[in-house]
Motif scaffolding. Structure first.
Motif, mmCIF file in Angstrom:
data_model
loop_
_atom_site.group_PDB
_atom_site.id
_atom_site.type_symbol
_atom_site.label_atom_id
_atom_site.label_comp_id
_atom_site.label_asym_id
_atom_site.label_seq_id
_atom_site.Cartn_x
_atom_site.Cartn_y
_atom_site.Cartn_z
ATOM 1 N N ASP A 1 -3.380 2.592 -3.799
ATOM 2 C CA ASP A 1 -4.464 3.013 -2.897
ATOM 3 C C ASP A 1 -4.889 4.466 -3.126
ATOM 4 N N GLU B 1 -9.173 0.241 -1.007
ATOM 5 C CA GLU B 1 -8.739 1.386 -0.200
ATOM 6 C C GLU B 1 -8.899 2.684 -1.013
ATOM 7 N N ARG C 1 -12.496 3.552 -1.248
ATOM 8 C CA ARG C 1 -12.967 4.058 0.053
ATOM 9 C C ARG C 1 -12.661 5.548 0.196
ATOM 10 N N LYS C 2 -11.519 5.949 -0.414
ATOM 11 C CA LYS C 2 -11.148 7.372 -0.360
ATOM 12 C C LYS C 2 -11.876 8.203 -1.410
ATOM 13 N N TYR D 1 0.872 -1.172 0.000
ATOM 14 C CA TYR D 1 0.000 0.000 0.000
ATOM 15 C C TYR D 1 0.910 1.224 0.000
#
Ligand code: JHZ
Length: 385
Positions: free
Chosen positions: A86, A112, A115-116, A49
């Motif tokens: 990510d 991820e 999600r952002k 990540y």
């Protein structure tokens, strides 16, 4: 011709593959002979990540700011990134109001990024995907490819895909590890199966030109032991900085066998010295751990060939790696919060490229008498004041 290795059962730590570096004496390109099936390396279990390192995240945010300052972008100009991980870089462009699109094959990092709020396609970037995007009306004003071009088996398809999705006046910004730094810094451990290609500017220029793209400028960076940032477009022209770097490669004869001879000797002495120091400490009854379950640690540990149990554990900040084991040797990966209680006598820094950041976080350990053993570029031991 590379060997293609496929094994659907190789998600366990015992999976092994040969690793052979080859060198083209005509264009200077280095590549490894073996190609491990990409879904094994970058699929469901991919544990890298990009945002885990604040220094790396800052590096790419700076890069985004530099691009936005250097090119007159309009708000609606789209930024597309291959291997967007990510969302560590697109988040910066998104915050500045640009539409962004990430493309990445790795399950965890894609979740991820989404999600952002970073729009991300869960896929490998290929020419076929680039055509699909183009058919949907998606064109990149800026196309980003950081630490991915070296990972692609069909690099011609990849570059041709960039050309297919790039707007007519678009620019491409690419970061790749630099062969000259790899050799000069003896970063032999950055040779591993995720990295198929090892680029010089001499080998990159014809690759880009073959697909209608021109290498306009290049900048040397310290990141990942030494990298290049390339500025590419359809427009011809080379910056004086690029001409200077190409001249240096000609002077150093990067395409010659002699260029690599010193590298081979350097690897042998680095491995020998590091092994001797670690074994000397072990013979004196000292306890040793590792730090940084980096991908390159697999190569370094394999080359060191330490007896089982020499490293008690490997500390790593990434929660996605905790409870897992290093490939090959099976050394367990633990959170760094355990370090003060474990209090090993010395810590072998496997993520040596992040030495400043990691040592800075562990000043208390050094002050208590611990030490960091840093193997690359030259073995050294760092102790507290
Ligand atoms: P790090 C990766 O290589 C993978 P790796 C990939 N193949 C690639 O191309 C290169 O990057 C560019 C940990 N850590 O960045 C996090 C701490 O424990 O050198 C990582 O697991 N504490 C795509 O894996 C590891 O170290 C810290 O404070 O060789 C570093 O891995 C920090 C900052 C990191 O890349």
């Amino acid at each position: 011709m590379a060997d293609r290795l496929e094994d659907s059962d190789c998600t366990d730590v015992s999976f092994r593959a040969p690793l052979t570096l080859c060198h083209c004496t005509i264009c200077g390109l280095c590549q490894i002979r073996e190609t491990v099936e990409p879904r094994i390396l970058f699929g469901a279990d991919y544990p890298y990540y990009s945002s885990v390192s604040p220094a790396l995240r800052a590096h790419f945010h700076d890069s985004a700011d530099t691009i936005m300052a250097r090119y007159p972008l309009c708000r609606e100009d789209r930024i597309v990134e291959a291997a967007s991980n990510d969302g560590y870089m697109l988040e910066r462009f998104s915050a500045a109001g640009h539409p962004v699109l990430g493309i990445d094959p790795a399950d965890g990092p894609v979740s991820e990024a989404r999600r952002k709020g970073i729009d991300t396609r869960h896929a490998f970037f290929t020419k076929a995907l680039a055509r699909e995007l183009s058919d949907e009306g998606i064109r990149a004003k800026v196309f980003l490819a950081n630490n991915v071009m070296a990972h692609v088996a069909d690099v011609n398809d990849f570059v041709s895909g960039i050309e297919a999705v790039l707007s007519d006046d678009g620019i491409v910004v690419i970061e790749v590890p630099y062969l000259l730094d790899l050799v000069d810094g003896c970063a032999f451990d950055t040779i591993y199966h995720q990295h198929l290609l090892y680029f010089s500017l001499t080998s990159l220029r014809p690759l880009l030109a073959r697909h209608g793209l021109c290498l306009n400028d290049a900048e040397r960076l310290r990141v990942h032991g030494g990298s290049l940032r390339l500025f590419v477009s359809r427009r011809s022209g080379q910056s004086p900085r690029l001409v200077g770097l190409l001249d240096e490669e000609t002077r150093r004869q990067v395409h010659s066998v002699a260029f690599h001879d010193r590298f081979l000797a350097g690897i042998d002495s680095l491995v020998q010295r590091t092994r001797d120091e670690v074994m000397r400490l072990r013979s004196a009854g000292k306890r040793i751990a590792g730090y940084g379950a980096a991908a390159k640690a697999t190569t370094l540990l394999h080359a060191l060939d330490l007896p089982d149990g020499t490293l008690e554990v490997i500390y790593d900040k990434s929660p996605w790696k905790h409870g897992r084991c290093m490939p090959g040797g099976g050394i367990r990966i633990c959170p760094p919060e355990r370090l003060p209680a474990d209090n090993p006598d010395s810590v072998l820094l496997l993520a040596w490229n992040l030495a400043n950041e990691i040592i800075g976080q562990n000043a208390a350990y050094l002050a208590d008498g611990g030490s960091f053993l840093i193997p690359v570029p030259v073995f050294r031991e760092v102790r507290g004041p």
